[in-house]
Design a protein around this motif. Structure first.
Motif, PDB file in Angstrom:
ATOM      1  N   LEU A 126      14.249  22.406  -6.969  1.00 57.53           N
ATOM      2  CA  LEU A 126      13.659  21.130  -7.195  1.00 57.53           C
ATOM      3  C   LEU A 126      13.790  20.277  -5.871  1.00 57.53           C
ATOM      4  N   ILE A 127      14.529  20.743  -5.045  1.00 58.64           N
ATOM      5  CA  ILE A 127      14.628  19.820  -3.603  1.00 58.64           C
ATOM      6  C   ILE A 127      13.307  19.437  -3.127  1.00 58.64           C
ATOM      7  N   PRO A 128      12.456  20.440  -2.900  1.00 58.76           N
ATOM      8  CA  PRO A 128      10.925  19.967  -2.522  1.00 58.76           C
ATOM      9  C   PRO A 128      10.249  18.965  -3.109  1.00 58.76           C
ATOM     10  N   LEU A 129      10.349  19.131  -4.523  1.00 61.10           N
ATOM     11  CA  LEU A 129       9.811  17.836  -5.369  1.00 61.10           C
ATOM     12  C   LEU A 129      10.449  16.334  -5.197  1.00 61.10           C
ATOM     13  N   LYS A 130      11.827  16.659  -5.125  1.00 58.95           N
ATOM     14  CA  LYS A 130      12.681  15.381  -5.202  1.00 58.95           C
ATOM     15  C   LYS A 130      12.248  14.896  -3.745  1.00 58.95           C
ATOM     16  N   ILE A 131      12.123  15.467  -2.663  1.00 58.73           N
ATOM     17  CA  ILE A 131      11.852  15.249  -1.363  1.00 58.73           C
ATOM     18  C   ILE A 131      10.525  14.406  -1.289  1.00 58.73           C
ATOM     19  N   ALA A 132       9.317  14.999  -1.894  1.00 61.95           N
ATOM     20  CA  ALA A 132       7.941  14.454  -1.854  1.00 61.95           C
ATOM     21  C   ALA A 132       8.020  13.192  -2.759  1.00 61.95           C
ATOM     22  N   MET A 133       8.784  13.313  -3.863  1.00 67.97           N
ATOM     23  CA  MET A 133       8.563  11.944  -4.640  1.00 67.97           C
ATOM     24  C   MET A 133       9.249  10.743  -4.007  1.00 67.97           C
ATOM     25  N   PHE A 134      10.448  11.237  -3.241  1.00 65.37           N
ATOM     26  CA  PHE A 134      11.110  10.080  -2.400  1.00 65.37           C
ATOM     27  C   PHE A 134      10.371   9.541  -1.256  1.00 65.37           C
ATOM     28  N   LEU A 135       9.607  10.604  -0.614  1.00 62.05           N
ATOM     29  CA  LEU A 135       8.699   9.958   0.700  1.00 62.05           C
ATOM     30  C   LEU A 135       7.528   9.354   0.088  1.00 62.05           C
ATOM     31  N   LYS A 136       7.043   9.450  -1.013  1.00 62.24           N
ATOM     32  CA  LYS A 136       5.951   9.018  -1.536  1.00 62.24           C
ATOM     33  C   LYS A 136       6.486   7.327  -1.977  1.00 62.24           C
ATOM     34  N   LEU A 137       7.650   7.457  -2.814  1.00 58.99           N
ATOM     35  CA  LEU A 137       8.137   6.025  -2.989  1.00 58.99           C
ATOM     36  C   LEU A 137       8.493   5.347  -1.843  1.00 58.99           C
ATOM     37  N   ASN A 138       9.111   5.887  -1.009  1.00 57.04           N
ATOM     38  CA  ASN A 138       9.534   4.867   0.316  1.00 57.04           C
ATOM     39  C   ASN A 138       8.222   4.788   1.094  1.00 57.04           C
ATOM     40  N   ASP A 139       6.803   5.442   1.226  1.00 61.40           N
ATOM     41  CA  ASP A 139       6.062   4.822   1.759  1.00 61.40           C
ATOM     42  C   ASP A 139       5.234   3.832   1.108  1.00 61.40           C
ATOM     43  N   ASN A 140       5.317   3.845  -0.496  1.00 57.33           N
ATOM     44  CA  ASN A 140       4.711   2.949  -1.168  1.00 57.33           C
ATOM     45  C   ASN A 140       5.529   2.285  -2.275  1.00 57.33           C
ATOM     46  N   PRO A 141       6.488   1.210  -1.970  1.00 56.70           N
ATOM     47  CA  PRO A 141       7.264   0.954  -2.954  1.00 56.70           C
ATOM     48  C   PRO A 141       6.714   0.235  -4.263  1.00 56.70           C
ATOM     49  N   ASP A 142       5.145   0.031  -4.101  1.00 57.06           N
ATOM     50  CA  ASP A 142       4.659  -0.392  -5.215  1.00 57.06           C
ATOM     51  C   ASP A 142       4.361   0.569  -6.544  1.00 57.06           C
ATOM     52  N   LEU A 143       4.628   1.843  -6.247  1.00 54.01           N
ATOM     53  CA  LEU A 143       4.210   2.736  -7.036  1.00 54.01           C
ATOM     54  C   LEU A 143       5.100   2.635  -8.400  1.00 54.01           C
ATOM     55  N   PHE A 196       6.543  14.500 -14.429  1.00 62.47           N
ATOM     56  CA  PHE A 196       5.617  15.245 -13.683  1.00 62.47           C
ATOM     57  C   PHE A 196       4.327  14.556 -13.742  1.00 62.47           C
ATOM     58  N   ASP A 197       4.116  13.244 -13.889  1.00 62.03           N
ATOM     59  CA  ASP A 197       2.946  12.581 -13.589  1.00 62.03           C
ATOM     60  C   ASP A 197       2.857  11.958 -12.268  1.00 62.03           C
ATOM     61  N   PHE A 198       2.176  13.169 -11.589  1.00 64.80           N
ATOM     62  CA  PHE A 198       2.090  13.143 -10.226  1.00 64.80           C
ATOM     63  C   PHE A 198       1.068  11.967  -9.724  1.00 64.80           C
ATOM     64  N   TRP A 199       0.088  11.551 -10.591  1.00 62.57           N
ATOM     65  CA  TRP A 199      -0.730  10.597 -10.315  1.00 62.57           C
ATOM     66  C   TRP A 199       0.056   9.157  -9.889  1.00 62.57           C
ATOM     67  N   SER A 200       1.150   8.966 -10.723  1.00 60.26           N
ATOM     68  CA  SER A 200       1.877   7.700 -10.386  1.00 60.26           C
ATOM     69  C   SER A 200       2.779   7.795  -9.076  1.00 60.26           C
ATOM     70  N   TYR A 201       3.021   9.003  -8.509  1.00 58.97           N
ATOM     71  CA  TYR A 201       3.558   9.166  -7.342  1.00 58.97           C
ATOM     72  C   TYR A 201       2.586   9.400  -6.225  1.00 58.97           C
ATOM     73  N   ASP A 202       1.412   9.147  -6.599  1.00 57.66           N
ATOM     74  CA  ASP A 202       0.358   9.536  -5.363  1.00 57.66           C
ATOM     75  C   ASP A 202       0.205  10.969  -5.037  1.00 57.66           C
ATOM     76  N   ILE A 203       0.662  11.975  -5.709  1.00 58.65           N
ATOM     77  CA  ILE A 203       0.751  13.267  -5.384  1.00 58.65           C
ATOM     78  C   ILE A 203      -0.225  14.128  -6.181  1.00 58.65           C
TER      79      ILE A 203
END
Length: 331
Positions: free
Chosen positions: A32-49, A57-64
């Motif tokens: 799950l490390i790659p998934l957690k990293i991807a979610m963290f990076l998306k939230l870090n880039d866009n705090p409004d998510l 697993f609702d990846f639309w909300s993470y912009d994935i």
């Protein structure tokens, strides 16, 4: 004989617990490390998510993208499969092939026959279901996204299916065989665990435990029957592989754990009728397979398994016991 493979090699309880713990750690921690990293990076880039707390697993909300999300959620099973395949020999001192078949080599003809037959039954049932209005669908064809989805599905969903079959219908069924010394209890026990794997998925909340979990439970029992009757997982694996790929590519639903750009979006369906449909096509499949491969009578499912007698020499080798001869000399 397939389930009897558990009596070869070293199979004390400590080895089983150790390997299961390693595999689960590989899936739920390392994988799950790659998934957690991807979610963290998306939230870090866009705090409004604003992620959905009820559906991680609702990846639309993470912009994935959904296909990338599908790849990230199936990657843990790659780690789990690698751990299982690479450690079965050093931990249990038996070959990898013992997880797949009771024979000397993987029976590819059975695997591809199962894919073809189950795909035919799925297409027939889905066509009838749509034509009869049991499923109401919306076509959402997008060639570029679909090609990406097909590639990811063929590779990663196949690996996920291979893991689940080798772990549940292979490794765990053989382990329960040593415990229960019969065939039906290992199939039932692993089916319950298999259904439990999907307990926290959003689909369960959407459709309810009484509807979706029986789907998973029966599907596990069905695959367990195929494994027992055919003395190997090749047929069960073929069914599982094409089932996962077919539904990922052709059907998605707003309740699915992972949304995909499938060809059809299911707007409405009757889950109870879907369960009946699964029962019907699986029973048809079992009849076809029994005739095709000359399976034994169905009472074979309830037959007992005799544990082979272990000589003192084997006992010493397997468990490290040391005995003394009459002159008190250790072997």
């Amino acid at each position: 004989m397939f389930l009897e493979k558990v009596f070869s090699g070293k199979n004390d309880i400590g080895r089983w617990i150790a390997l299961i713990m390693i595999v689960m750690t590989g899936i739920f921690v390392v994988g799950l490390i790659p998934l957690k990293i991807a979610m963290f990076l998306k939230l870090n880039d866009n705090p409004d998510l604003v992620p959905d707390p009820e559906n991680p697993f609702d990846f639309w909300s993470y912009d994935i993208s959904p296909v990338t999300g599908l790849a990230l959620t199936t990657f843990p099973f790659v780690i789990g499969l690698l751990a299982l395949l690479f450690l079965i020999r050093p931990v249990h001192e038996r070959p990898v092939i013992s997880l797949f078949t009771g024979g000397e080599s993987f029976r590819w003809k059975r695997f591809f026959w199962a894919i073809s037959m189950w795909l035919l039954l799925l297409v027939l049932y889905s066509s009838i279901s749509i034509a009869a209005g049991i499923q109401k669908i919306l076509t959402q064809f997008n060639l570029e996204s679909l090609i990406y989805l097909i590639i990811v599905s063929l590779v990663l969903l196949t690996i996920k299916a291979v893991f689940e079959e080798t772990f549940f219908r292979g490794y765990l069924m053989q382990g329960f065989t040593k415990l229960f010394l019969n065939r039906w209890m290992p199939a039932l026990a692993t089916s319950i665990l298999f259904a439990g794997f999907y307990y926290f998925y959003p689909e369960v909340k959407a459709f309810g435990l009484r509807i979706l979990l029986p789907h998973c439970l029966w599907f596990g029992i069905f695959l367990g029957i195929c494994t027992i009757m055919d003395e190997g997982v090749e047929i069960a694996l073929g069914i599982h592989v094409i089932n996962s790929i077919f539904f990922a590519i052709f059907f998605t639903d707003q309740s699915n754990a992972t949304q995909t750009p499938a060809v059809f979006n299911i707007l409405d369906t009757n889950s109870f009728i879907e369960l009946i449909g699964l029962l019907l096509i699986s029973l048809l499949f079992l009849q076809f397979a029994r005739r095709k491969f000359s399976w034994p009578d169905w009472n074979y499912l309830f037959s007992k398994i005799e544990e082979p007698e272990i000589s003192e020499e084997m006992n010493n080798e397997d468990y490290g016991f040391l005995e003394e001869d009459e002159d008190n000399e250790r072997y």
